[in-house]
Design a protein around this motif. Structure first.
Motif, PDB file in Angstrom:
ATOM      1  N   ALA A  50      69.104  64.249  38.306  1.00  0.00           N
ATOM      2  CA  ALA A  50      70.173  64.870  37.924  1.00  0.00           C
ATOM      3  C   ALA A  50      70.812  63.367  38.495  1.00  0.00           C
ATOM      4  N   ALA A  51      70.788  63.906  39.287  1.00  0.00           N
ATOM      5  CA  ALA A  51      71.688  62.683  40.668  1.00  0.00           C
ATOM      6  C   ALA A  51      71.288  61.072  40.021  1.00  0.00           C
ATOM      7  N   MET A  52      70.774  60.518  39.674  1.00  0.00           N
ATOM      8  CA  MET A  52      70.461  59.376  39.453  1.00  0.00           C
ATOM      9  C   MET A  52      70.823  59.284  38.058  1.00  0.00           C
ATOM     10  N   LEU A  53      71.271  60.545  37.345  1.00  0.00           N
ATOM     11  CA  LEU A  53      71.784  60.082  36.154  1.00  0.00           C
ATOM     12  C   LEU A  53      73.659  59.766  36.440  1.00  0.00           C
ATOM     13  N   ARG A  54      73.899  60.452  36.785  1.00  0.00           N
ATOM     14  CA  ARG A  54      75.345  60.296  37.626  1.00  0.00           C
ATOM     15  C   ARG A  54      75.288  59.491  38.186  1.00  0.00           C
ATOM     16  N   GLY A  55      74.590  58.608  39.244  1.00  0.00           N
ATOM     17  CA  GLY A  55      74.916  57.646  40.166  1.00  0.00           C
ATOM     18  C   GLY A  55      74.862  56.424  39.240  1.00  0.00           C
ATOM     19  N   GLY A  56      74.781  56.195  37.950  1.00  0.00           N
ATOM     20  CA  GLY A  56      74.447  55.318  37.272  1.00  0.00           C
ATOM     21  C   GLY A  56      73.677  53.825  37.964  1.00  0.00           C
ATOM     22  N   VAL A  57      72.960  54.226  39.252  1.00  0.00           N
ATOM     23  CA  VAL A  57      71.565  52.799  39.244  1.00  0.00           C
ATOM     24  C   VAL A  57      70.554  52.421  38.656  1.00  0.00           C
ATOM     25  N   PHE A  58      70.318  53.825  38.180  1.00  0.00           N
ATOM     26  CA  PHE A  58      68.989  53.612  37.588  1.00  0.00           C
ATOM     27  C   PHE A  58      69.442  54.092  36.716  1.00  0.00           C
ATOM     28  N   SER A  59      68.589  53.337  35.321  1.00  0.00           N
ATOM     29  CA  SER A  59      68.678  53.898  33.936  1.00  0.00           C
ATOM     30  C   SER A  59      67.814  55.259  33.225  1.00  0.00           C
ATOM     31  N   ARG A  60      69.036  55.719  32.896  1.00  0.00           N
ATOM     32  CA  ARG A  60      69.170  57.179  32.229  1.00  0.00           C
ATOM     33  C   ARG A  60      67.250  57.479  31.472  1.00  0.00           C
ATOM     34  N   PRO A  61      66.284  56.643  31.211  1.00  0.00           N
ATOM     35  CA  PRO A  61      65.465  56.807  30.672  1.00  0.00           C
ATOM     36  C   PRO A  61      64.273  56.889  32.200  1.00  0.00           C
ATOM     37  N   VAL A  62      64.345  56.654  33.076  1.00  0.00           N
ATOM     38  CA  VAL A  62      64.167  57.293  34.571  1.00  0.00           C
ATOM     39  C   VAL A  62      64.554  57.868  35.387  1.00  0.00           C
ATOM     40  N   ALA A  63      66.094  58.298  34.368  1.00  0.00           N
ATOM     41  CA  ALA A  63      66.155  59.461  35.523  1.00  0.00           C
ATOM     42  C   ALA A  63      65.667  60.683  34.766  1.00  0.00           C
ATOM     43  N   PHE A  64      66.022  60.960  33.248  1.00  0.00           N
ATOM     44  CA  PHE A  64      65.143  61.794  32.872  1.00  0.00           C
ATOM     45  C   PHE A  64      63.602  61.880  33.043  1.00  0.00           C
ATOM     46  N   LEU A  65      63.166  61.025  32.555  1.00  0.00           N
ATOM     47  CA  LEU A  65      61.463  60.898  33.141  1.00  0.00           C
ATOM     48  C   LEU A  65      61.443  61.819  34.573  1.00  0.00           C
ATOM     49  N   ILE A  67      63.081  64.714  35.500  1.00  0.00           N
ATOM     50  CA  ILE A  67      63.160  65.275  35.163  1.00  0.00           C
ATOM     51  C   ILE A  67      62.318  66.292  34.633  1.00  0.00           C
ATOM     52  N   ALA A  68      61.887  65.334  33.645  1.00  0.00           N
ATOM     53  CA  ALA A  68      60.488  65.222  32.814  1.00  0.00           C
ATOM     54  C   ALA A  68      59.314  65.803  33.996  1.00  0.00           C
ATOM     55  N   ALA A  69      59.033  64.275  34.445  1.00  0.00           N
ATOM     56  CA  ALA A  69      57.847  65.275  35.215  1.00  0.00           C
ATOM     57  C   ALA A  69      57.824  66.469  36.533  1.00  0.00           C
ATOM     58  N   ASN A  70      58.453  66.348  36.650  1.00  0.00           N
ATOM     59  CA  ASN A  70      59.039  67.471  37.469  1.00  0.00           C
ATOM     60  C   ASN A  70      58.895  68.712  36.981  1.00  0.00           C
ATOM     61  N   THR A  71      59.499  68.436  35.711  1.00  0.00           N
ATOM     62  CA  THR A  71      58.977  70.620  34.908  1.00  0.00           C
ATOM     63  C   THR A  71      58.681  70.107  34.100  1.00  0.00           C
ATOM     64  N   LEU A  93      55.032  61.065  36.910  1.00  0.00           N
ATOM     65  CA  LEU A  93      55.616  60.774  38.012  1.00  0.00           C
ATOM     66  C   LEU A  93      54.827  58.912  39.041  1.00  0.00           C
ATOM     67  N   GLU A  94      53.601  58.754  38.604  1.00  0.00           N
ATOM     68  CA  GLU A  94      53.002  57.399  38.921  1.00  0.00           C
ATOM     69  C   GLU A  94      53.957  56.413  38.139  1.00  0.00           C
ATOM     70  N   VAL A  95      54.096  56.759  36.983  1.00  0.00           N
ATOM     71  CA  VAL A  95      55.093  55.740  36.305  1.00  0.00           C
ATOM     72  C   VAL A  95      56.621  56.062  36.491  1.00  0.00           C
ATOM     73  N   VAL A  98      56.531  53.456  40.042  1.00  0.00           N
ATOM     74  CA  VAL A  98      56.829  52.337  39.730  1.00  0.00           C
ATOM     75  C   VAL A  98      58.107  51.848  38.760  1.00  0.00           C
ATOM     76  N   LEU A  99      58.366  52.600  38.671  1.00  0.00           N
ATOM     77  CA  LEU A  99      59.810  52.471  37.842  1.00  0.00           C
ATOM     78  C   LEU A  99      61.074  52.265  38.695  1.00  0.00           C
ATOM     79  N   VAL A 100      60.993  53.066  39.556  1.00  0.00           N
ATOM     80  CA  VAL A 100      62.084  53.397  40.801  1.00  0.00           C
ATOM     81  C   VAL A 100      61.648  52.352  41.818  1.00  0.00           C
TER      82      VAL A 100
END
Length: 112
Positions: A50-65, A67-71, A93-95, A98-100
């Protein structure tokens, strides 16, 4: 498992079956500490996404990944299929790692 002699206090030598003396095994996955760490780790991963979504440094797909992986990882608590959900979350999480890592590497290179 093979039996091995173990010295006890005043009991002489006796066989020791399996693991003992604090050595971890699959039975350790049922304790309170494991569940607390698992739930807190998943909650932290969701909040990080959620913080990654608001921060703007990381892309939205990375942030959603994140959230999805931990859910999906919380699926451990679904009867009968929980372990497979937890293992599936590891793939996501492994993907995500790598993206992060790739993004952090690029950020480090551009700011020198």
């Amino acid at each position: 498992m093979a039996e091995r002699p173990v010295r006890g206090r005043g009991h002489g030598r006796r066989p020791c079956r399996g693991r003992g003396g604090g050595h971890g095994g699959a039975g350790d996955l049922a304790g309170t500490a494991f569940h607390t760490a698992y739930l807190l780790g998943s909650a932290a991963g969701i909040m990080l996404g959620a913080a990654m979504l608001r921060g703007g440094v990381f892309s939205r797909p990375v942030a959603f990944l994140a959230i999805a992986a931990n859910t999906v990882g919380l699926g451990l608590y679904v009867p009968r299929v929980g372990v497979s959900h937890a293992v599936l979350s590891v793939v996501f999480l492994e993907v995500w790692y790598v993206l992060v890592g790739r993004r952090l590497y690029r950020l480090g290179r551009t700011r020198r």
